[in-house]
Scaffold this active site. Structure first.
Site, PDB file in Angstrom:
ATOM      1  N   THR A 108       5.240  -8.691 -13.338  1.00  0.00           N
ATOM      2  CA  THR A 108       3.902  -8.177 -12.962  1.00  0.00           C
ATOM      3  C   THR A 108       3.615  -7.419 -14.018  1.00  0.00           C
ATOM      4  O   THR A 108       4.536  -6.830 -15.024  1.00  0.00           O
ATOM      5  CB  THR A 108       4.515  -7.154 -11.970  1.00  0.00           C
ATOM      6  N   LYS A 136      11.723  -4.438 -11.423  1.00  0.00           N
ATOM      7  CA  LYS A 136      10.956  -5.740 -11.994  1.00  0.00           C
ATOM      8  C   LYS A 136      11.360  -6.320 -13.444  1.00  0.00           C
ATOM      9  O   LYS A 136      11.369  -7.115 -13.961  1.00  0.00           O
ATOM     10  CB  LYS A 136       9.507  -5.792 -11.907  1.00  0.00           C
TER      11      LYS A 136
HETATM   12  O1  G4F Z   1      -3.093  -1.794  -3.982  1.00  0.00           O
HETATM   13  P1  G4F Z   1      -1.947  -0.925  -4.776  1.00  0.00           P
HETATM   14  O2  G4F Z   1      -1.024  -0.385  -3.987  1.00  0.00           O
HETATM   15  O3  G4F Z   1      -1.409  -2.035  -5.984  1.00  0.00           O
HETATM   16  P2  G4F Z   1      -0.417  -1.581  -7.276  1.00  0.00           P
HETATM   17  O4  G4F Z   1       0.223  -0.175  -7.304  1.00  0.00           O
HETATM   18  O5  G4F Z   1      -1.420  -1.665  -8.450  1.00  0.00           O
HETATM   19  O6  G4F Z   1       0.487  -2.669  -7.434  1.00  0.00           O
HETATM   20  C1  G4F Z   1       0.227  -4.017  -6.979  1.00  0.00           C
HETATM   21  O7  G4F Z   1      -0.135  -4.955  -8.208  1.00  0.00           O
HETATM   22  C2  G4F Z   1       1.046  -4.872  -9.053  1.00  0.00           C
HETATM   23  C3  G4F Z   1       0.534  -5.759 -10.257  1.00  0.00           C
HETATM   24  O8  G4F Z   1      -0.077  -4.871 -11.084  1.00  0.00           O
HETATM   25  C4  G4F Z   1       2.093  -5.853  -8.171  1.00  0.00           C
HETATM   26  F1  G4F Z   1       3.310  -5.830  -9.059  1.00  0.00           F
HETATM   27  C5  G4F Z   1       2.542  -4.679  -6.891  1.00  0.00           C
HETATM   28  O9  G4F Z   1       3.440  -5.838  -6.243  1.00  0.00           O
HETATM   29  C6  G4F Z   1       1.200  -4.733  -6.292  1.00  0.00           C
HETATM   30  O10 G4F Z   1       0.840  -6.062  -5.841  1.00  0.00           O
HETATM   31  O11 G4F Z   1      -2.413   0.241  -5.575  1.00  0.00           O
HETATM   32  C7  G4F Z   1      -3.791   0.318  -6.652  1.00  0.00           C
HETATM   33  C8  G4F Z   1      -3.995   1.457  -7.207  1.00  0.00           C
HETATM   34  C9  G4F Z   1      -2.941   2.320  -7.703  1.00  0.00           C
HETATM   35  O12 G4F Z   1      -3.157   3.108  -8.741  1.00  0.00           O
HETATM   36  C10 G4F Z   1      -2.817   3.321  -6.263  1.00  0.00           C
HETATM   37  O13 G4F Z   1      -2.399   4.827  -6.823  1.00  0.00           O
HETATM   38  O14 G4F Z   1      -5.012   1.974  -5.998  1.00  0.00           O
HETATM   39  C11 G4F Z   1      -4.590   3.318  -6.062  1.00  0.00           C
HETATM   40  N1  G4F Z   1      -4.559   4.120  -4.569  1.00  0.00           N
HETATM   41  C12 G4F Z   1      -5.400   5.022  -4.350  1.00  0.00           C
HETATM   42  N2  G4F Z   1      -5.332   5.132  -3.128  1.00  0.00           N
HETATM   43  C13 G4F Z   1      -3.981   3.676  -3.709  1.00  0.00           C
HETATM   44  C14 G4F Z   1      -4.347   4.264  -2.331  1.00  0.00           C
HETATM   45  N3  G4F Z   1      -3.119   2.677  -3.459  1.00  0.00           N
HETATM   46  C15 G4F Z   1      -2.544   2.159  -2.018  1.00  0.00           C
HETATM   47  N4  G4F Z   1      -1.736   1.202  -2.007  1.00  0.00           N
HETATM   48  N5  G4F Z   1      -3.090   3.043  -0.781  1.00  0.00           N
HETATM   49  C16 G4F Z   1      -4.054   3.922  -1.186  1.00  0.00           C
HETATM   50  O15 G4F Z   1      -4.356   4.656  -0.376  1.00  0.00           O
END
Ligand code: G4F
Length: 292
Positions: A108, A136
């Site tokens: 990742t 990871k």
């Molecule tokens: O969608 P996310 O939770 O994905 P994140 O953390 O980038 O991780 C994903 O990608 C990785 C590869 O780079 C994988 F290894 C991992 O398994 C997964 O698939 O969050 C993306 C971004 C983050 O910066 C987070 O802080 O969105 C921001 N965010 C803002 N508000 C949020 C939210 N994320 C989530 N999940 N929920 C929110 O409400």
């Protein structure tokens, strides 16, 4: 998406099934009868040995993980058991049985701190900043150790964010698409390199079709803030964008910018990403509209 691809290519597909009190196979329900399941768990080495013994695989794709970065702060021990030790369990199970499958390890972009200058590639120093990323990193390195020491065919796919219509509800892209009218998010200024999962699974498969095992970054090379992605989604729905910031969804530490340099994969695996953030938003919104 990986199961779809393998079934399409005529593989006999075996999948590990984790016991849960409710079913969570909605993304593979359409493949009923085309996948053979084995109850197993990456934290249970005996179950892995049995699953391998029964399926005798030629290729193994380890996508199993506690894959939510924020939740890894709440269950760091479990995350490490699955994402770090789970990989070791799998590799040792393969060795114990003396079988020689080609192995894909889902690595990742969370291996990077996101504070580097410029785009991240295979040579960028790894400096993860979450329990998820750190676990990871163990998985990545142990895979490399076994490849170098035992001559096992193992590839690490350093995949940047890849999303699709089937994304789980608590990842940011799906959450935005689902909740656009009442959007509560954490940090909307982080940037991610968003690609399309079906394309990325094709690359994972290609890695195992090479003569030699290697590690590859898979990314689009385009980086998009969460706010911008939400804007794409609002535009696709034709509604104004209104985001409420809710600290419940912010993390103790968050990778600020991910932007992948996938030149090696492009060249060696002859690949070019088709879907980038805006197109991904459109695909996900259209799917949601069709469902309604
Ligand atoms: O969608 P996310 O939770 O994905 P994140 O953390 O980038 O991780 C994903 O990608 C990785 C590869 O780079 C994988 F290894 C991992 O398994 C997964 O698939 O969050 C993306 C971004 C983050 O910066 C987070 O802080 O969105 C921001 N965010 C803002 N508000 C949020 C939210 N994320 C989530 N999940 N929920 C929110 O409400």
């Amino acid at each position: 998406h990986l199961a779809d691809l393998l079934v399409r290519k005529g593989y006999e597909v075996h999948g590990l099934l984790r016991r849960s009190s409710t079913f969570n196979k909605q993304n593979i329900d359409h493949l009923r009868g085309k996948i053979q399941y084995h109850y197993a768990d990456l934290t249970d080495p005996f179950s892995l040995i049995w699953a391998l013994k029964k399926s005798n695989p030629t290729e193994i794709y380890n996508l199993g993980a506690q894959s939510h970065v924020q939740i890894s702060w709440e269950i760091p021990y479990y995350t490490a058991q699955v994402d770090a030790i789970g990989v070791l369990n799998l590799l040792e199970a393969v060795r114990v049985l003396g079988i020689k499958p080609k192995i894909y390890q889902a690595s990742t972009s969370e291996l990077f701190s996101g504070r580097e200058r410029g785009a991240q590639n295979e040579k960028t120093p790894k400096d993860p900043i979450s329990p998820y990323g750190t676990s990871k990193l163990f998985g990545f390195q142990i895979a490399k150790n076994y490849r170098d020491a035992y001559g096992m065919f193992i590839c690490n796919g350093i995949l940047f964010n890849h999303d699709s219509e089937r994304r789980g509800d608590n990842f940011v892209t799906k959450k935005i698409v689902r909740d656009i009218k009442d959007l509560r998010l954490g940090n909307i200024y982080t940037k991610r390199d968003f690609g399309y999962s079906p394309e990325y699974m094709e690359i994972a498969w290609k890695m195992l079709q090479q003569d030699k095992p290697d590690d590859y970054v898979v990314a689009t090379g385009e980086t998009t803030s969460i706010k911008q992605f939400a804007q794409y989604v609002a535009d696709a729905y034709g509604v104004p964008l209104n985001i409420k910031i809710d600290l419940e969804y912010s993390r103790p530490n968050d990778v600020p910018v991910l932007k992948g340099d996938a030149r090696k994969a492009r060249k060696k695996l002859k690949w070019k990403p088709k879907v980038k953030a805006k197109e991904l938003a459109n695909l996900m919104v259209n799917y949601e509209k069709r469902k309604l």
